[in-house]
Design a protein around this motif. Structure first.
Motif, PDB file in Angstrom:
ATOM      1  N   ALA A 161       6.287   8.971  21.321  1.00 59.27           N
ATOM      2  CA  ALA A 161       7.025  10.232  21.149  1.00 59.27           C
ATOM      3  C   ALA A 161       8.517  10.032  21.360  1.00 59.27           C
ATOM      4  CB  ALA A 161       6.486  11.278  22.125  1.00 59.27           C
ATOM      5  N   ILE A 162       8.879   9.234  22.367  1.00 59.28           N
ATOM      6  CA  ILE A 162      10.301   9.028  22.673  1.00 59.28           C
ATOM      7  C   ILE A 162      10.961   8.102  21.666  1.00 59.28           C
ATOM      8  CG2 ILE A 162      11.924   8.051  24.340  1.00 59.28           C
ATOM      9  CD1 ILE A 162      10.861  10.701  25.275  1.00 59.28           C
ATOM     10  N   PHE A 163      10.370   6.936  21.431  1.00 58.65           N
ATOM     11  CA  PHE A 163      11.047   5.889  20.656  1.00 58.65           C
ATOM     12  C   PHE A 163      10.842   5.983  19.147  1.00 58.65           C
ATOM     13  CE2 PHE A 163      10.206   3.844  24.869  1.00 58.65           C
ATOM     14  CZ  PHE A 163      11.518   3.846  25.294  1.00 58.65           C
ATOM     15  N   GLN A 164       9.768   6.636  18.694  1.00 57.12           N
ATOM     16  CA  GLN A 164       9.533   6.741  17.257  1.00 57.12           C
ATOM     17  C   GLN A 164       9.672   8.170  16.743  1.00 57.12           C
ATOM     18  OE1 GLN A 164       5.703   4.398  17.680  1.00 57.12           O
ATOM     19  NE2 GLN A 164       6.441   3.489  15.789  1.00 57.12           N
ATOM     20  N   LEU A 165       9.111   9.118  17.492  1.00 54.35           N
ATOM     21  CA  LEU A 165       9.185  10.504  17.031  1.00 54.35           C
ATOM     22  C   LEU A 165      10.572  11.089  17.260  1.00 54.35           C
ATOM     23  CD1 LEU A 165       7.294  12.552  15.745  1.00 54.35           C
ATOM     24  CD2 LEU A 165       6.671  13.342  18.026  1.00 54.35           C
ATOM     25  N   LYS A 166      11.135  10.836  18.444  1.00 53.87           N
ATOM     26  CA  LYS A 166      12.429  11.430  18.798  1.00 53.87           C
ATOM     27  C   LYS A 166      13.605  10.579  18.335  1.00 53.87           C
ATOM     28  CE  LYS A 166      14.862  13.423  22.771  1.00 53.87           C
ATOM     29  NZ  LYS A 166      14.800  13.697  24.226  1.00 53.87           N
ATOM     30  N   GLU A 167      13.501   9.260  18.500  1.00 49.98           N
ATOM     31  CA  GLU A 167      14.647   8.387  18.219  1.00 49.98           C
ATOM     32  C   GLU A 167      14.464   7.534  16.971  1.00 49.98           C
ATOM     33  OE1 GLU A 167      15.225   6.096  21.760  1.00 49.98           O
ATOM     34  OE2 GLU A 167      15.594   7.844  23.035  1.00 49.98           O
ATOM     35  N   GLY A 168      13.311   7.617  16.325  1.00 51.01           N
ATOM     36  CA  GLY A 168      13.023   6.751  15.184  1.00 51.01           C
ATOM     37  C   GLY A 168      13.518   7.304  13.859  1.00 51.01           C
ATOM     38  N   SER A 169      13.236   6.561  12.794  1.00 54.03           N
ATOM     39  CA  SER A 169      13.624   6.965  11.438  1.00 54.03           C
ATOM     40  C   SER A 169      12.645   8.014  10.917  1.00 54.03           C
ATOM     41  CB  SER A 169      13.608   5.747  10.516  1.00 54.03           C
ATOM     42  OG  SER A 169      12.280   5.237  10.413  1.00 54.03           O
ATOM     43  N   ALA A 216       5.511  14.824  23.515  1.00 52.06           N
ATOM     44  CA  ALA A 216       5.410  14.845  22.053  1.00 52.06           C
ATOM     45  C   ALA A 216       5.825  16.204  21.489  1.00 52.06           C
ATOM     46  CB  ALA A 216       3.990  14.499  21.618  1.00 52.06           C
ATOM     47  N   TRP A 217       5.375  17.292  22.125  1.00 50.43           N
ATOM     48  CA  TRP A 217       5.744  18.632  21.647  1.00 50.43           C
ATOM     49  C   TRP A 217       7.255  18.821  21.705  1.00 50.43           C
ATOM     50  CZ3 TRP A 217       8.240  22.878  23.726  1.00 50.43           C
ATOM     51  CH2 TRP A 217       8.111  24.082  23.027  1.00 50.43           C
ATOM     52  N   CYS A 218       7.867  18.408  22.790  1.00 49.99           N
ATOM     53  CA  CYS A 218       9.318  18.562  22.944  1.00 49.99           C
ATOM     54  C   CYS A 218      10.075  17.699  21.930  1.00 49.99           C
ATOM     55  CB  CYS A 218       9.734  18.194  24.371  1.00 49.99           C
ATOM     56  SG  CYS A 218       9.150  19.385  25.611  1.00 49.99           S
ATOM     57  N   ALA A 219       9.570  16.504  21.665  1.00 48.99           N
ATOM     58  CA  ALA A 219      10.214  15.634  20.674  1.00 48.99           C
ATOM     59  C   ALA A 219      10.183  16.283  19.287  1.00 48.99           C
ATOM     60  CB  ALA A 219       9.521  14.272  20.644  1.00 48.99           C
ATOM     61  N   LEU A 220       9.056  16.897  18.943  1.00 46.10           N
ATOM     62  CA  LEU A 220       8.957  17.589  17.650  1.00 46.10           C
ATOM     63  C   LEU A 220       9.951  18.737  17.552  1.00 46.10           C
ATOM     64  CD1 LEU A 220       5.105  17.766  16.984  1.00 46.10           C
ATOM     65  CD2 LEU A 220       6.814  16.587  15.599  1.00 46.10           C
ATOM     66  N   SER A 229      10.972  18.474  13.325  1.00 51.91           N
ATOM     67  CA  SER A 229       9.819  18.041  12.530  1.00 51.91           C
ATOM     68  C   SER A 229       8.651  19.006  12.626  1.00 51.91           C
ATOM     69  CB  SER A 229       9.346  16.650  13.003  1.00 51.91           C
ATOM     70  OG  SER A 229      10.408  15.734  13.011  1.00 51.91           O
ATOM     71  N   ALA A 230       8.779  20.026  13.449  1.00 52.51           N
ATOM     72  CA  ALA A 230       7.645  20.913  13.725  1.00 52.51           C
ATOM     73  C   ALA A 230       7.120  21.590  12.459  1.00 52.51           C
ATOM     74  CB  ALA A 230       8.047  21.956  14.760  1.00 52.51           C
ATOM     75  N   ASN A 231       8.023  22.075  11.616  1.00 53.77           N
ATOM     76  CA  ASN A 231       7.597  22.828  10.429  1.00 53.77           C
ATOM     77  C   ASN A 231       6.894  21.959   9.398  1.00 53.77           C
ATOM     78  OD1 ASN A 231       8.687  25.178  11.499  1.00 53.77           O
ATOM     79  ND2 ASN A 231      10.697  24.833  10.555  1.00 53.77           N
ATOM     80  N   ALA A 232       7.206  20.660   9.399  1.00 54.80           N
ATOM     81  CA  ALA A 232       6.613  19.748   8.415  1.00 54.80           C
ATOM     82  C   ALA A 232       5.347  19.076   8.931  1.00 54.80           C
ATOM     83  CB  ALA A 232       7.632  18.678   8.021  1.00 54.80           C
ATOM     84  N   ALA A 233       4.895  19.476  10.101  1.00 53.84           N
ATOM     85  CA  ALA A 233       3.736  18.826  10.712  1.00 53.84           C
ATOM     86  C   ALA A 233       2.445  19.188   9.983  1.00 53.84           C
ATOM     87  CB  ALA A 233       3.637  19.225  12.184  1.00 53.84           C
ATOM     88  N   PRO A 234       1.475  18.256   9.913  1.00 53.00           N
ATOM     89  CA  PRO A 234       0.190  18.547   9.266  1.00 53.00           C
ATOM     90  C   PRO A 234      -0.657  19.533  10.076  1.00 53.00           C
ATOM     91  CG  PRO A 234       0.207  16.321  10.181  1.00 53.00           C
ATOM     92  CD  PRO A 234       1.604  16.852  10.317  1.00 53.00           C
ATOM     93  N   ALA A 235      -1.795  19.948   9.500  1.00 53.90           N
ATOM     94  CA  ALA A 235      -2.574  21.071  10.016  1.00 53.90           C
ATOM     95  C   ALA A 235      -3.010  20.921  11.474  1.00 53.90           C
ATOM     96  CB  ALA A 235      -3.802  21.290   9.124  1.00 53.90           C
ATOM     97  N   ASN A 236      -3.597  19.787  11.820  1.00 54.28           N
ATOM     98  CA  ASN A 236      -4.088  19.619  13.200  1.00 54.28           C
ATOM     99  C   ASN A 236      -2.937  19.654  14.204  1.00 54.28           C
ATOM    100  OD1 ASN A 236      -6.737  19.347  12.315  1.00 54.28           O
ATOM    101  ND2 ASN A 236      -6.607  17.116  12.165  1.00 54.28           N
ATOM    102  N   VAL A 237      -1.806  19.122  13.808  1.00 58.47           N
ATOM    103  CA  VAL A 237      -0.629  19.115  14.688  1.00 58.47           C
ATOM    104  C   VAL A 237      -0.107  20.536  14.860  1.00 58.47           C
ATOM    105  CG1 VAL A 237       1.694  18.203  15.033  1.00 58.47           C
ATOM    106  CG2 VAL A 237      -0.072  16.751  14.024  1.00 58.47           C
TER     107      VAL A 237
END
Length: 273
Positions: free
Chosen positions: A194-202, A235-239, A244-252
């Motif tokens: 969540a920190i290194f890929q979701l929040k700080e990644g490409s 993970a929720w805070c990173a989104l 990225s929250a609006n583009a998240a898939p259904a389960n997310v």
């Protein structure tokens, strides 16, 4: 005397049997790899069997976890940059306040010129001031020009803990949750992801993480098992911070709604507006 030709035949037979045994062992090993490859190993049943008490139960023994210090309030002091507020730490503070009596304070360091009012009031108003010794924990947030969040606990005796993920792990440990080794490892892995890929990644990395989250949340209500963990908080805070929250898939999306149904998360959403 043993016939030399018969002795040679026995030796040859032993060699063939030995090679057949080695071949059988190799085939058995390959069979196990094919049937249960690491990437497809479903550890859900192992995680679900973890005996964890929900966060809404009574508080754990802080003295046991943090050490007894007669006559002194245990103080957590966190330095964070207001340009990128560590939302997960604010959520965890709110969760801790549901469990313990916490003396909260927000300050601004001289290295910061101005802090938005919503961040100055991120802990809300303490409606009833009590004597310091009646609180179980002190929690002070200092908005400061630092490259990454820093936390000090027992200020005289320890080096600061750096990084939002590491501080979040420490704060969540104060709930006294106990996990087996597999569950602990998966939680740590999700926090780092969540920190290194979701929040700080490409954007490509974020897309890959969202797909992985969607798959995990198709098997359970939370990222790891049946109870909220620090992995969900981070993970929720990173989104939220990456948009990225609006583009998240259904389960997310469904999981995000479950998070937002809890008061500590919904209060952070108000903070972001």
């Amino acid at each position: 005397e043993i016939d030399p030709s018969l002795q040679a035949l026995e030796s040859r037979q032993e060699e063939i049997l030995k090679r057949l045994y080695e071949l059988k062992s190799a085939v058995d090993g390959l069979s196990k790899m094919i049937q249960t490859p690491d990437a497809d190993l479903d550890a859900t049943h192992i995680i679900q069997s973890d005996d964890c008490s929900p966060l809404t139960t009574n508080g754990a023994d802080l003295d046991m976890m943090l050490g007894k210090d007669y006559g002194a309030l245990k103080d957590i002091v966190i330095n964070a940059n207001p340009s990128l507020p560590p939302l997960s730490l604010l959520v965890l503070h709110s969760l801790l306040c549901e469990r313990y009596k916490i003396l909260s304070a927000v300050h601004t360091h001289s290295s910061v010129k101005s802090v938005p009012e919503n961040l100055l009031k991120c802990f809300g108003e303490q409606t009833k001031k009590q004597p310091r010794h009646e609180y179980q924990l002190g929690f002070t947030l200092i908005w400061k020009d630092v490259p990454k969040p820093q936390m000090k606990f027992s200020i005289q005796t320890m080096c600061p803990i750096e990084g939002e993920g590491n501080i979040a792990r420490f704060l969540f440990s104060l709930f006294g949750q106990k996990y087996n080794a597999l569950t602990s490892t998966l939680i740590d892995s999700w926090v780092d992801t969540a920190i290194f890929q979701l929040k700080e990644g490409s954007s490509k990395e974020r897309g890959a993480v969202l797909r992985s989250m969607n798959a995990a949340l198709g098997k359970a209500a939370w990222l790891v098992g049946n109870e909220l963990s620090v992995a969900d908080v981070v993970a929720w805070c990173a989104l939220q911070q990456t948009g990225s929250a609006n583009a998240a898939p259904a389960n997310v999306q469904k999981w995000m709604k479950s998070c937002e149904n809890l008061a500590p998360f919904s209060s952070i959403l108000k903070l972001l507006k």
